[in-house]
Motif scaffolding. Structure first.
Motif, PDB file in Angstrom:
ATOM      1  N   SER A  23       0.843  -1.187   0.000  1.00 31.62           N
ATOM      2  CA  SER A  23       0.000   0.000   0.000  1.00 31.62           C
ATOM      3  C   SER A  23       0.885   1.246   0.000  1.00 31.62           C
ATOM      4  N   ALA A  24       0.310   2.333  -0.422  1.00 30.81           N
ATOM      5  CA  ALA A  24       1.072   3.575  -0.542  1.00 30.81           C
ATOM      6  C   ALA A  24       1.363   4.213   0.811  1.00 30.81           C
ATOM      7  N   ASP A  25       0.565   3.890   1.840  1.00 26.06           N
ATOM      8  CA  ASP A  25       0.739   4.549   3.121  1.00 26.06           C
ATOM      9  C   ASP A  25       1.719   3.835   4.056  1.00 26.06           C
ATOM     10  N   GLY A  26       2.190   2.652   3.710  1.00 21.57           N
ATOM     11  CA  GLY A  26       3.179   1.954   4.519  1.00 21.57           C
ATOM     12  C   GLY A  26       2.616   1.230   5.721  1.00 21.57           C
ATOM     13  N   ILE A  27       1.293   1.081   5.792  1.00 22.98           N
ATOM     14  CA  ILE A  27       0.662   0.396   6.915  1.00 22.98           C
ATOM     15  C   ILE A  27       0.218  -0.993   6.470  1.00 22.98           C
ATOM     16  N   VAL A  28       0.563  -1.987   7.274  1.00 27.86           N
ATOM     17  CA  VAL A  28       0.141  -3.359   7.008  1.00 27.86           C
ATOM     18  C   VAL A  28      -1.211  -3.547   7.681  1.00 27.86           C
ATOM     19  N   ARG A  29      -2.187  -4.029   6.918  1.00 29.08           N
ATOM     20  CA  ARG A  29      -3.527  -4.238   7.462  1.00 29.08           C
ATOM     21  C   ARG A  29      -3.803  -5.724   7.616  1.00 29.08           C
ATOM     22  N   LYS A  86      -2.323 -12.791  16.981  1.00 30.48           N
ATOM     23  CA  LYS A  86      -0.984 -13.375  16.913  1.00 30.48           C
ATOM     24  C   LYS A  86      -0.180 -12.782  15.753  1.00 30.48           C
ATOM     25  N   VAL A  87      -0.833 -12.590  14.608  1.00 28.78           N
ATOM     26  CA  VAL A  87      -0.159 -12.029  13.430  1.00 28.78           C
ATOM     27  C   VAL A  87       0.202 -10.570  13.666  1.00 28.78           C
ATOM     28  N   ILE A  88      -0.695  -9.803  14.280  1.00 36.86           N
ATOM     29  CA  ILE A  88      -0.406  -8.392  14.559  1.00 36.86           C
ATOM     30  C   ILE A  88       0.808  -8.276  15.486  1.00 36.86           C
ATOM     31  N   THR A  89       0.831  -9.067  16.547  1.00 33.61           N
ATOM     32  CA  THR A  89       1.957  -9.043  17.487  1.00 33.61           C
ATOM     33  C   THR A  89       3.250  -9.438  16.789  1.00 33.61           C
ATOM     34  N   TRP A  90       3.194 -10.472  15.974  1.00 35.57           N
ATOM     35  CA  TRP A  90       4.369 -10.979  15.264  1.00 35.57           C
ATOM     36  C   TRP A  90       4.930  -9.921  14.312  1.00 35.57           C
ATOM     37  N   LEU A  91       4.040  -9.250  13.573  1.00 34.09           N
ATOM     38  CA  LEU A  91       4.492  -8.225  12.626  1.00 34.09           C
ATOM     39  C   LEU A  91       5.051  -6.996  13.348  1.00 34.09           C
ATOM     40  N   GLN A  92       4.448  -6.608  14.466  1.00 38.33           N
ATOM     41  CA  GLN A  92       4.948  -5.455  15.221  1.00 38.33           C
ATOM     42  C   GLN A  92       6.330  -5.729  15.797  1.00 38.33           C
ATOM     43  N   GLN A  93       6.589  -6.953  16.209  1.00 35.37           N
ATOM     44  CA  GLN A  93       7.910  -7.306  16.731  1.00 35.37           C
ATOM     45  C   GLN A  93       8.976  -7.201  15.654  1.00 35.37           C
ATOM     46  N   ARG A  94       8.585  -7.317  14.409  1.00 34.21           N
ATOM     47  CA  ARG A  94       9.533  -7.228  13.296  1.00 34.21           C
ATOM     48  C   ARG A  94       9.578  -5.842  12.676  1.00 34.21           C
ATOM     49  N   GLY A  95       8.974  -4.856  13.343  1.00 37.44           N
ATOM     50  CA  GLY A  95       9.133  -3.458  12.941  1.00 37.44           C
ATOM     51  C   GLY A  95       8.122  -2.934  11.941  1.00 37.44           C
ATOM     52  N   HIS A  96       7.044  -3.649  11.679  1.00 40.04           N
ATOM     53  CA  HIS A  96       6.033  -3.161  10.741  1.00 40.04           C
ATOM     54  C   HIS A  96       5.016  -2.309  11.494  1.00 40.04           C
ATOM     55  N   LYS A  97       4.468  -1.313  10.799  1.00 34.79           N
ATOM     56  CA  LYS A  97       3.379  -0.525  11.348  1.00 34.79           C
ATOM     57  C   LYS A  97       2.091  -1.251  10.948  1.00 34.79           C
TER      58      LYS A  97
END
Length: 103
Positions: A23-29, A86-97
Motif C-alpha cells: 500500500s502507498a501509506d506503509g501500513i500493514v492491514r 498473533k499475526v499483529i503481534t508478530w508483525l509489530q515485533q519485526r518493525g512493521h506498522k
C-alpha cells in the motif's frame, strides 16, 4: 480477446487493475475474512512492503508462527484460521506498522 477480462486486447483492463505489492501509506492491514470460504475463518495480511520473494518468505514464517496452513496470492498473505492478534503481534515485533482492519 483477453482471456481474463473478455475485452479486446487494445481495451484490456487487466494490466491497469493489477494490485500493487504494497500500500502507498506503509501500513500493514490485518483482517479476518469468512466470506466465500464456507464459513471458515482466514487471517488476511495486506499492504506488506517488498517484492514477491520477500512476501513468500513472510507468508512461510507467518504460517509457521501460527502453526497452520495458508497461501500467498496477488500480494496478499492468507493464513488459515483466526490468528489476527498473533499475526499483529508478530508483525509489530519485526518493525512493521500494523493496523487491524475490518470489524
Amino acid at each position: 480477446m483477453c482471456p481474463a477480462c473478455r475485452r479486446p486486447v487494445a481495451q484490456c483492463a487487466c494490466s491497469q487493475a493489477a494490485p500493487s505489492a504494497g500500500s502507498a501509506d506503509g501500513i500493514v492491514r490485518v483482517l479476518r475474512e469468512t466470506k466465500g470460504r464456507g464459513g471458515k475463518a482466514v487471517t488476511v495480511v495486506r499492504g506488506v512492503p517488498g517484492d514477491g520473494a520477500a512476501l513468500l518468505k513472510l507468508g512461510q514464517e507467518l504460517r509457521s508462527a501460527c502453526g497452520s496452513g495458508g497461501t500467498v496470492k496477488d500480494g496478499v498473505v492468507e493464513v488459515q484460521g483466526d490468528h489476527v492478534e498473533k499475526v499483529i503481534t508478530w508483525l509489530q515485533q519485526r518493525g512493521h506498522k500494523v493496523k487491524r482492519a475490518g470489524g
